[in-house]
Write a protein that holds these residues in place. Structure first.
Motif, PDB file in Angstrom:
ATOM      1  N   GLN A 279       0.803  -1.224   0.000  1.00  0.00           N
ATOM      2  CA  GLN A 279       0.000   0.000   0.000  1.00  0.00           C
ATOM      3  C   GLN A 279       0.836   1.274   0.000  1.00  0.00           C
ATOM      4  OE1 GLN A 279      -3.201   0.969  -0.580  1.00  0.00           O
ATOM      5  NE2 GLN A 279      -3.456  -1.166  -1.256  1.00  0.00           N
ATOM      6  N   SER A 280       2.065   1.218   0.559  1.00  0.00           N
ATOM      7  CA  SER A 280       2.878   2.452   0.531  1.00  0.00           C
ATOM      8  C   SER A 280       3.317   2.756  -0.903  1.00  0.00           C
ATOM      9  CB  SER A 280       4.081   2.341   1.466  1.00  0.00           C
ATOM     10  OG  SER A 280       4.899   1.265   1.070  1.00  0.00           O
ATOM     11  N   LEU A 281       3.581   1.693  -1.656  1.00  0.00           N
ATOM     12  CA  LEU A 281       3.925   1.878  -3.076  1.00  0.00           C
ATOM     13  C   LEU A 281       2.711   2.440  -3.807  1.00  0.00           C
ATOM     14  CD1 LEU A 281       5.759   1.421  -5.614  1.00  0.00           C
ATOM     15  CD2 LEU A 281       4.779  -0.887  -5.746  1.00  0.00           C
ATOM     16  N   VAL A 282       1.536   1.856  -3.528  1.00  0.00           N
ATOM     17  CA  VAL A 282       0.291   2.295  -4.161  1.00  0.00           C
ATOM     18  C   VAL A 282       0.071   3.781  -3.863  1.00  0.00           C
ATOM     19  CG1 VAL A 282      -2.233   2.055  -4.108  1.00  0.00           C
ATOM     20  CG2 VAL A 282      -0.763   0.006  -4.120  1.00  0.00           C
ATOM     21  N   LYS A 283       0.331   4.135  -2.636  1.00  0.00           N
ATOM     22  CA  LYS A 283       0.132   5.530  -2.224  1.00  0.00           C
ATOM     23  C   LYS A 283       1.045   6.476  -3.014  1.00  0.00           C
ATOM     24  CE  LYS A 283       0.139   8.223   2.032  1.00  0.00           C
ATOM     25  NZ  LYS A 283       1.534   8.494   2.414  1.00  0.00           N
ATOM     26  N   SER A 320       8.869  -2.585  -8.512  1.00  0.00           N
ATOM     27  CA  SER A 320       7.992  -2.596  -7.332  1.00  0.00           C
ATOM     28  C   SER A 320       8.654  -3.247  -6.119  1.00  0.00           C
ATOM     29  CB  SER A 320       6.678  -3.297  -7.659  1.00  0.00           C
ATOM     30  OG  SER A 320       6.898  -4.699  -7.754  1.00  0.00           O
ATOM     31  N   THR A 321       9.739  -3.978  -6.362  1.00  0.00           N
ATOM     32  CA  THR A 321      10.441  -4.609  -5.242  1.00  0.00           C
ATOM     33  C   THR A 321      11.482  -3.652  -4.664  1.00  0.00           C
ATOM     34  OG1 THR A 321      12.108  -5.572  -6.684  1.00  0.00           O
ATOM     35  CG2 THR A 321      10.159  -6.924  -6.254  1.00  0.00           C
ATOM     36  N   SER A 322      11.457  -2.385  -5.139  1.00  0.00           N
ATOM     37  CA  SER A 322      12.391  -1.346  -4.697  1.00  0.00           C
ATOM     38  C   SER A 322      13.839  -1.826  -4.687  1.00  0.00           C
ATOM     39  CB  SER A 322      12.005  -0.846  -3.285  1.00  0.00           C
ATOM     40  OG  SER A 322      10.672  -0.399  -3.311  1.00  0.00           O
ATOM     41  N   PRO A 323      14.328  -2.207  -5.833  1.00  0.00           N
ATOM     42  CA  PRO A 323      15.703  -2.731  -5.895  1.00  0.00           C
ATOM     43  C   PRO A 323      16.699  -1.586  -5.909  1.00  0.00           C
ATOM     44  CG  PRO A 323      14.733  -2.755  -8.061  1.00  0.00           C
ATOM     45  CD  PRO A 323      13.744  -2.085  -7.185  1.00  0.00           C
ATOM     46  N   ASN A 324      16.980  -1.081  -4.753  1.00  0.00           N
ATOM     47  CA  ASN A 324      17.891   0.068  -4.747  1.00  0.00           C
ATOM     48  C   ASN A 324      19.335  -0.411  -4.800  1.00  0.00           C
ATOM     49  OD1 ASN A 324      18.353   2.725  -5.002  1.00  0.00           O
ATOM     50  ND2 ASN A 324      18.149   3.232  -2.826  1.00  0.00           N
ATOM     51  N   PRO A 418      11.611  10.058 -13.450  1.00  0.00           N
ATOM     52  CA  PRO A 418      11.589  10.045 -11.987  1.00  0.00           C
ATOM     53  C   PRO A 418      10.194   9.678 -11.470  1.00  0.00           C
ATOM     54  CG  PRO A 418      12.340  12.185 -12.855  1.00  0.00           C
ATOM     55  CD  PRO A 418      12.037  11.326 -14.020  1.00  0.00           C
ATOM     56  N   GLU A 419       9.121   9.992 -12.258  1.00  0.00           N
ATOM     57  CA  GLU A 419       7.754   9.634 -11.866  1.00  0.00           C
ATOM     58  C   GLU A 419       7.569   8.123 -11.800  1.00  0.00           C
ATOM     59  OE1 GLU A 419       8.592  11.798 -14.120  1.00  0.00           O
ATOM     60  OE2 GLU A 419       7.581  13.698 -13.724  1.00  0.00           O
ATOM     61  N   VAL A 420       8.470   7.382 -12.420  1.00  0.00           N
ATOM     62  CA  VAL A 420       8.414   5.919 -12.380  1.00  0.00           C
ATOM     63  C   VAL A 420       9.376   5.383 -11.311  1.00  0.00           C
ATOM     64  CG1 VAL A 420       8.825   3.790 -13.721  1.00  0.00           C
ATOM     65  CG2 VAL A 420       7.776   5.784 -14.828  1.00  0.00           C
ATOM     66  N   THR A 421      10.577   5.910 -11.295  1.00  0.00           N
ATOM     67  CA  THR A 421      11.590   5.371 -10.367  1.00  0.00           C
ATOM     68  C   THR A 421      11.358   5.802  -8.922  1.00  0.00           C
ATOM     69  OG1 THR A 421      13.028   7.208 -11.002  1.00  0.00           O
ATOM     70  CG2 THR A 421      13.448   5.061 -12.056  1.00  0.00           C
ATOM     71  N   GLU A 422      11.002   7.085  -8.718  1.00  0.00           N
ATOM     72  CA  GLU A 422      10.909   7.591  -7.352  1.00  0.00           C
ATOM     73  C   GLU A 422       9.864   6.880  -6.489  1.00  0.00           C
ATOM     74  OE1 GLU A 422      10.817  11.886  -7.469  1.00  0.00           O
ATOM     75  OE2 GLU A 422      12.911  11.909  -8.170  1.00  0.00           O
ATOM     76  N   PRO A 423       8.606   6.693  -6.982  1.00  0.00           N
ATOM     77  CA  PRO A 423       7.643   5.954  -6.157  1.00  0.00           C
ATOM     78  C   PRO A 423       8.162   4.566  -5.797  1.00  0.00           C
ATOM     79  CG  PRO A 423       6.537   6.981  -8.013  1.00  0.00           C
ATOM     80  CD  PRO A 423       8.002   7.146  -8.265  1.00  0.00           C
ATOM     81  N   ALA A 424       9.017   3.978  -6.654  1.00  0.00           N
ATOM     82  CA  ALA A 424       9.550   2.641  -6.384  1.00  0.00           C
ATOM     83  C   ALA A 424      10.754   2.704  -5.449  1.00  0.00           C
ATOM     84  CB  ALA A 424       9.967   1.970  -7.700  1.00  0.00           C
ATOM     85  N   GLY A 425      11.161   3.906  -5.121  1.00  0.00           N
ATOM     86  CA  GLY A 425      12.286   4.052  -4.215  1.00  0.00           C
ATOM     87  C   GLY A 425      13.626   3.839  -4.890  1.00  0.00           C
ATOM     88  N   VAL A 426      13.641   3.945  -6.194  1.00  0.00           N
ATOM     89  CA  VAL A 426      14.899   3.780  -6.920  1.00  0.00           C
ATOM     90  C   VAL A 426      15.513   5.170  -7.113  1.00  0.00           C
ATOM     91  CG1 VAL A 426      15.951   3.062  -9.117  1.00  0.00           C
ATOM     92  CG2 VAL A 426      14.128   1.686  -8.091  1.00  0.00           C
ATOM     93  N   THR A 427      16.706   5.321  -6.610  1.00  0.00           N
ATOM     94  CA  THR A 427      17.316   6.642  -6.704  1.00  0.00           C
ATOM     95  C   THR A 427      18.400   6.705  -7.779  1.00  0.00           C
ATOM     96  OG1 THR A 427      18.783   5.994  -4.914  1.00  0.00           O
ATOM     97  CG2 THR A 427      16.838   7.298  -4.313  1.00  0.00           C
TER      98      THR A 427
END
Ligand SMILES: N[C@@H](Cc1ccccc1)C(=O)O
Length: 468
Positions: A279-283, A320-324, A418-427
Motif C-alpha cells: 500500500q505504501s507503493l500504491v500511495k 515494485s520490489t524497490s531494488p535500490n 523520476p515519476e516511475v523510479t521515485e515511487p519505487a524508491g529507486v534513486t
C-alpha cells in the motif's frame, strides 16, 4: 561362395527327377557360352558330377526337307505304277526324277525291268527311310531299326549327322543354406563364427529410412538465441505472468487512468481483480499521478486485470520490489493486444524488455547497451530517433538496418522518468527498453507471414531450417 549362375544350375538340377541334365538344356537358363566352364567349376567345388558324352545331332538337309514334302522318288514311282507294268519310254519324260526313282526302285528290288517295261513287284510302297526322315523332322526317338537307315539317308544327302560333345551334369550335393548377416562383430571374428554366415552385400545407394527427429520449434529456437545474447551481456532473466494488474501494466509506468497515454495500445480485459498488498507503493504511485496528471487516481481501476500488453509490466514488477541496487535484468515473453489479424499482425506476440539500474547510468550508455544487444542478435547497424513513451524521458525509437529492406523500427527505449523510479524508491538512474521479437524473427528467417511463426504444421516445421 557360389555365383548367381552356379546357383541357377544347382536349382535347375534339383528340380530334375534324376537330378541330372545335359548341358544343352542349361542354355535356357544361363548364357550358352558359359555352360561348360560353369559345369567344370561346379565339379571342382564338388557339387556336381560331369560326364562327357558324344551326342549325335541329326538334321535334315535342304534336299531332305524337299523329299519329306514330296516323298522319296522310288515311293512316288511305285504309287504311280499302282502295281501295273509300264513302258519306260511312256513315263521317262513326264515322271520327275525318273532315273533316280528307277535306280532306287531296282536297287531295293521293288521293280524289274524287262524289254523296256517296268514291272512293279509291289502294288504300293512307303520306304522305311521316309518314315525315319519324318521321325527326324519331328524329333521323335529313333529305334535301333530306324538307326540302320541313317547311313543311307546321309549318303543320299538327305540328312546331316553332327557329332557334338555334351556334358551330363548330375547333382552330388546341395549347398548348405547359411543365414545371412550384414555386419561383422569382433566376437564373430574372434571365435571364427563368421564362416557360418553368408555376408550380405551392402547396397550403398539405398536411401536410409526417414526418421523424423524431434526438434524445437524454430521460433522458439530464435527466442532462445536472443535469450543467450542477453545472458552473454550480463543480464539476468526475470519473468511475470500473462494476466497482470493494470497497476503494473500501466499505473506504475505513469500511464494516467483517464488519459489517452493509457491507450497508446489497447489491452484485453480479464474478469476479476488483483490484490495490491504494497500500500505504501500504491500511495506513492497515486500521489505522483494526481500531482502531475491532475485527476483522482482510482485504486479499483489499478486492480483491474488485463492480459499484459507490454513486457514493460515485468520491468514494473521488478521496480515494485524497490531494488535500490545495481541490476541488469531482461524478460522475454508474450504480450497481447487487440488487433485485426493479417500477415503482419497478430493479437499475441513476443517482446524483450530490459532494465538497467546503475550508478552514473546515462542516455549515452543506454544507446551503447542497445547497440550491443542488436549487434549480438546480428544487426550491426542501428540508429535512433527521438520518440515518446509515457514512462521514459528522453525516449528513442531504435531502427536496425536489414540488408535488402533498409531501416526497420525495432524497439522503444529511454531513461525511466523520476515519476516511475521515485515511487519505487529507486534513486539511481535507470534505462529501459522494449523490443518486438516477432518482426525481427521474420526478417531474420525470411518469413513473409507472421502466422508461420506459430505454425503447428508438422510438415512445414520439419522442413524449416533453424539457423540458431
Ligand atoms: N513497452 C513499449 C516499449 C518500451 C519499453 C521500455 C522503454 C521504452 C519503450 C512498447 O511496447 O512499445
Amino acid at each position: 561362395m557360389l555365383s548367381e549362375n552356379e546357383i541357377k544350375i544347382i536349382d535347375f538340377l534339383k528340380k530334375k527327377d534324376n537330378k541330372s541334365a545335359y548341358s544343352t538344356e542349361l542354355s535356357s537358363i544361363i548364357p550358352e557360352t558359359a555352360v561348360f566352364s560353369l559345369a567344370y567349376l561346379l565339379k571342382d567345388k564338388g557339387y556336381v558330377n560331369v560326364k562327357e558324352e558324344e551326342k549325335e545331332d541329326i538334321i535334315l538337309t535342304k534336299e531332305g526337307e524337299e523329299r519329306l514334302k514330296e516323298g522319296l522318288p522310288e515311293d512316288n514311282l511305285m504309287n504311280f505304277l499302282k502295281g501295273e507294268s509300264k513302258k519306260i519310254q511312256e513315263i521317262a519324260k513326264s515322271f520327275k526324277d525318273f532315273n533316280i526313282a528307277l535306280s532306287w526302285a531296282k536297287k531295293k528290288g521293288l521293280v524289274k525291268v524287262d524289254k523296256g517295261e517296268i514291272i512293279p513287284l509291289k502294288s504300293s510302297y512307303i520306304s522305311p527311310e521316309y518314315i525315319v526322315l519324318k521321325k527326324i523332322s519331328s524329333s521323335q526317338d529313333l529305334s535301333e531299326e530306324d538307326k540302320k537307315y541313317l547311313k543311307e539317308l546321309e549318303n543320299r544327302g538327305l540328312i546331316e549327322i553332327k557329332k557334338n560333345k555334351v556334358l551330363l551334369l548330375t547333382l552330388l550335393k546341395e549347398p548348405e543354406i547359411r543365414p545371412a548377416i550384414t555386419y561383422l562383430t569382433p566376437e564373430l571374428l574372434r571365435n571364427k563364427e563368421w564362416t557360418k554366415y553368408e555376408l550380405k552385400e551392402y547396397n550403398v545407394e539405398a536411401l536410409p529410412p526417414f526418421i523424423p527427429l524431434g526438434k524445437k520449434h524454430y521460433f522458439k529456437e530464435f527466442l532462445e538465441h536472443v535469450k543467450d545474447v542477453m545472458v552473454s551481456l550480463g543480464f539476468k532473466e526475470v519473468k511475470s505472468d500473462f494476466v497482470e494488474m493494470e497497476f503494473y501494466n500501466f499505473d506504475m509506468l505513469f500511464q494516467a487512468q483517464d488519459h489517452p497515454a493509457r491507450e497508446i495500445h489497447d489491452s484485453f480485459k480479464v474478469d476479476g481483480k488483483g490484490e495490491l498488498s504494497n500500500q505504501s507503493l500504491v500511495k506513492r504511485v497515486k500521489e505522483v499521478h494526481e500531482k502531475w496528471w491532475k485527476y483522482n487516481w482510482n485504486q479499483e481501476v489499478a486492480k483491474s486485470l488485463v492480459l499484459r500488453s507490454q513486457t514493460t509490466a515485468t520491468t514494473a514488477r521488478v521496480l515494485s520490489t524497490s531494488p535500490n541496487k545495481e541490476i541488469k535484468v531482461f524478460t522475454i515473453g508474450k504480450v497481447f493486444r487487440p488487433d485485426a489479424i493479417d500477415a503482419t499482425h497478430l493479437i499475441e506476440f513476443h517482446q524483450l524488455d530490459g532494465l538497467v539500474i546503475e550508478e552514473n547510468f546515462n542516455f549515452r550508455e543506454l544507446l551503447s547497451t542497445l547497440r550491443a544487444i542488436f549487434s549480438g542478435i546480428g544487426i550491426k547497424e542501428v540508429k535512433f530517433k527521438p520518440a515518446y513513451f509515457p514512462f521514459t524521458e528522453p525516449s528513442v525509437e531504435v531502427y536496425g538496418y536489414i540488408q535488402g529492406l533498409g531501416w526497420v523500427e525495432m524497439a522503444g527505449a529511454g531513461l525511466l522518468r523520476p515519476e516511475v523510479t521515485e515511487p519505487a524508491g529507486v534513486t539511481m538512474p535507470a534505462g529501459a527498453w522494449g523490443l518486438g521479437l516477432d518482426r525481427l524473427a521474420m526478417l531474420f528467417l525470411g518469413i513473409k507471414d507472421i502466422r508461420d511463426l506459430y505454425s503447428d504444421d508438422i510438415e512445414y516445421l520439419r522442413n524449416r531450417k533453424v539457423e540458431y
